[in-house]
Enzyme design. Sequence first.
Site, short mmCIF file in Angstrom:
data_model
loop_
_atom_site.label_atom_id
_atom_site.label_comp_id
_atom_site.label_asym_id
_atom_site.label_seq_id
_atom_site.Cartn_x
_atom_site.Cartn_y
_atom_site.Cartn_z
N GLY B 233 5.54 17.09 13.69
CA GLY B 233 6.09 15.76 13.41
C GLY B 233 6.19 15.53 11.92
O GLY B 233 7.22 15.16 11.39
N ILE B 460 -0.37 17.07 17.56
CA ILE B 460 0.96 17.53 17.15
C ILE B 460 0.87 18.92 16.54
O ILE B 460 1.78 19.37 15.85
CB ILE B 460 1.60 16.54 16.16
CG1 ILE B 460 0.71 16.35 14.92
CG2 ILE B 460 1.84 15.20 16.83
CD1 ILE B 460 1.37 15.54 13.80
N GLY B 503 -6.12 10.76 12.04
CA GLY B 503 -6.35 10.95 13.47
C GLY B 503 -7.79 11.24 13.81
O GLY B 503 -8.41 10.52 14.61
N LEU B 586 -14.70 19.78 10.14
CA LEU B 586 -15.21 19.73 11.52
C LEU B 586 -14.85 20.96 12.33
O LEU B 586 -15.50 21.26 13.34
CB LEU B 586 -14.69 18.47 12.22
CG LEU B 586 -15.04 17.15 11.49
CD1 LEU B 586 -14.50 15.96 12.26
CD2 LEU B 586 -16.55 17.02 11.29
N THR B 590 -9.18 25.46 12.58
CA THR B 590 -7.98 24.63 12.56
C THR B 590 -7.79 23.97 11.19
O THR B 590 -6.67 23.73 10.77
CB THR B 590 -8.04 23.57 13.66
OG1 THR B 590 -9.28 22.86 13.57
CG2 THR B 590 -7.94 24.20 15.04
N GLN B 594 -4.47 23.99 8.78
CA GLN B 594 -3.80 22.77 8.29
C GLN B 594 -3.61 22.81 6.78
O GLN B 594 -2.56 22.42 6.27
CB GLN B 594 -4.68 21.55 8.60
CG GLN B 594 -4.62 21.17 10.02
CD GLN B 594 -3.77 19.93 10.18
OE1 GLN B 594 -2.98 19.54 9.33
NE2 GLN B 594 -3.89 19.32 11.29
N LYS B 657 -13.20 13.48 6.00
CA LYS B 657 -11.98 12.90 5.44
C LYS B 657 -10.80 13.64 6.08
O LYS B 657 -10.97 14.73 6.60
CB LYS B 657 -11.94 13.09 3.92
CG LYS B 657 -13.08 12.41 3.17
CD LYS B 657 -13.04 12.73 1.67
CE LYS B 657 -14.18 12.04 0.91
NZ LYS B 657 -14.24 12.46 -0.52
N GLY B 660 -4.81 16.67 6.97
CA GLY B 660 -3.47 17.07 7.36
C GLY B 660 -2.45 17.03 6.24
O GLY B 660 -1.40 17.66 6.33
N GLU B 661 -2.72 16.26 5.21
CA GLU B 661 -1.68 16.05 4.21
C GLU B 661 -2.01 16.58 2.82
O GLU B 661 -1.13 16.92 2.05
CB GLU B 661 -1.33 14.55 4.16
CG GLU B 661 -0.49 14.20 5.37
CD GLU B 661 -0.49 12.74 5.73
OE1 GLU B 661 0.49 12.07 5.41
OE2 GLU B 661 -1.46 12.26 6.35
#
Lengths: 187, 709
Positions: B233, B460, B503, B586, B590, B594, B657, B660-661
């Site tokens: 997305g 996503i 998220g 966490l 993954t 990211q 924190k 993703g970005e």
Amino acid sequence: MDSRHDRAPDSRTPEPERSQTTLRVNGKPHTLMVDHRRVLLDLLREDLGLTGAKKGCDHGQCGACTVLVDGRRMNGCLLLAVALDGSEITTVEGLAGDGEDLHPLQQAFLDRDAFQCGYCTPGQICSAAGVLAEAAAGHPSHVTDPAAPSGEPVALGREEIRERMSGNLCRCGAYPRIVDAVEDVIP
Amino acid sequence: MTATETVLGAPAERREGREKVTGTARYAAEYDSADRAHAWPVPATVARGRVIAVDAAAALALPGVLAVLTHENAPRLGDPDDPVLAVLQNPRVPHRGWFVALVVAETLEAARAGAGAVRVTYETEGADVTLTASHPEAYVPDSANGGFPAVTEKGDPDGAFASSAARLDVGYTVPPLHNHPMEPHAGTARWEGDRLTVYSSSQGTSAVRAELARLFGLPEDRITVRSEHVGGGFGSKGTPRPEVVLAAMAARETGRPVTLALPRRYLPAVVGHRAPTLHRLRLGADADGRLTSLTHEVTTYTSRVKEFVEQAAVPARVMYAAPTMRTLHRVAALDVPTPSWMRAPGECPGMYALESAMDELAVEVGVDPVELRIRNEPETEPESGKPFSSRSLVECLRDGARRFGWERRDPRPRSGEEGPLLIGTGVASATYPVLVGPGVASARALPGGDFLVRVNATDIGTGARTVLAQIAADALGAPLDAVRVEIADSDIGFGSVAGGSSGTASWGSAVHEACARLSGMLAGRSEPLPEEGLVAEADTSGKADAESPYARHAFGAHFAEVAVDTVSGEVRVTRLLGVFAAGRILNARTARSQFIGGMTMGLGMALTEDSTMDPAFGDFTQSDLASYHVPAHADVVAPEAYWVEEADDHLNPMGSKGIGEIGIVGTAAAVGNAVHHATGIRFRELPLTPDRVLTGLLEHGHPAGMLGV
Ligand code: FES
Ligand code: FES
């Protein structure tokens, strides 16, 4: 097997717009009346319910729709289905052989976490299967040493894998792990 | 060994991995049924005007075409929150690509042919689609995206600038950029009486449900929205998009389930994009490179449909200890598609400009660029004065420099030549705020010993399912495989969007609370569980999203090495290394993915991703994946991501924190700074394509008149 087209209330469709076509998909024969405009990707997804092959662009730009046609990797969105009469198609759903739970590439993608959203993944996996076969058959790529003996299997280093997989886009950016996964499966 | 010690932070495998590698994971367009129909939209072919006639006769005469919807016959909708969703409601064309009709047909082929046969007549008006720094209609808005004030000022930045020992006054340009997730936006809608079920390619089902309720005048409990699997997305699915509205409309009009999957080329005009930003940076510093004045002014555009202001000057409020500062946004409403969120809106283009300017300042004052940043490290958040909950930028810079081998760098520009290649290295900082939203979750203990956790998260591609199971297992003290997680269904209750890197913090806080409560209930209990199990619920409204007295941000540092080909002008990124500080990580597996995914998108922004608003037609010239070049395998050599663990008690129960970005923030600056180091030439407009780089090399390397010879 019936296609959705047969059931559609399109009595106005003159038959010249459709033809009977037989494909073997994942080992099973399917005979359908196929709209001449229908591409292989839509036939798989809409007529056969095989939605593993994805539609990312419908124009041969992304590789999400990659499947094997008579053992070679192809963009399913660029192939008119009626032109494939008699062909053997393998999709991600049929990649694992008889008695195999997962194809070694599928297992390697899991082990290496070679995806995020998963939308490019079936195409990456089918494309990688094609890459392994092409290299084994001695097909050179843009980065193959021109001095390499012609027709001999090409060794797949990371650069070769990246080059050969470049038709399969991954917007999530899982590329390095996809290369890891493919490397794991090199015989 | 207890579960608590092992589950959070562990590199747990993605729970849906098997479905994804076997092709059984279903995405929004893949919910078939015997009577499903397909829809195909008709985009406007003028940049501004009105539809004066739609001739659908030829389309309706085609075999298989069921309906043609236009503003004349489409159902009237209620007012949406987001005006981009008011589709087929009036004849106005606010930009090229706006949908003016929708064809519904038995098959995809018939729908496409039908859309091609619809004849639309327009009354056209003169359009203005060209952003300039001095656009006469540019104004200072009240606020920018995220609700940030458009302007902030501290002290007298102009006076301080004028009297600074070192002064830098430069401009940077970032073009429009497109999200292009691999799954084009799609929706499948089905009505049963006055109940609507929608499978939507969305980053948040609650937001989709709320808009559909407004549009179709239904109570929310008659609408179910599911987004079990979403093919990426990057912000473009963070708000509901026209396809879901059109699919629901078409399904109601035809009485059939309808799927609308947008053709790739239509996306740039209707799913949001990163607006172009024109930056002006003025940095004043003392002779040692300590900032005395920082001004970051941004000019951008929005559409005539709604105001969206890319908050690109906001990160300057967070980064460096400048005693005087001005940040300012200006926006012009043009006849262009409506911009929206794209991965790290604000921070991504803003930090490209700020971190490029910091590099220029480092060269100007002769201070190492890593050291320059460390010298300007603030005690408290520069703009608000709030203490940081944690800030490990300096650790990231030092750790990155060590891993990258920065100390071996010759600081002189153009000091690395290898045959036709110029080699250089660069650094840039990254930042992204900690955002969090409220939501509900439930945790149920089942008699067999398993647990069922329900939370309206969407995955996503982030691994949300997996990390939420880890959070639950941790809070329950249960083994990971005893926890089942159900997500991505609006019937579960309110869940915030998979966006703003919020998220995990948002859904995770609710999951943690429900699980902790359930643990408490189980602890005092000796009798066996009832058949339906024992359930605890949580609603974090007002808690998870409460104001914090702390400034909360993730930070990072990027290091890049480039090889610039002086023959072709091609820039290759040969090394890309990021170190991030984002609280507690966490899931190592993954999370790394990211970070690297973000850095890869940043690499695209630096080198290949370019979009041009055609001044005559009002169209994005590069609207598909053949012309808009996202990074491919061959572009991504060996990116590395690391992190510095932070223990921060002022975040959420997990201490995390968002991640993703931040990976995309600063990447383009690090690459651009490396290109400067390699070539000695400062390019101030992205992307660094061969044509630009070669032109720069020729201008600098050849006497006047020799250009191109
Ligand atoms: S869908 Fe076939 S290449 Fe993109
Ligand atoms: S995993 Fe999302 S596009 Fe590749």
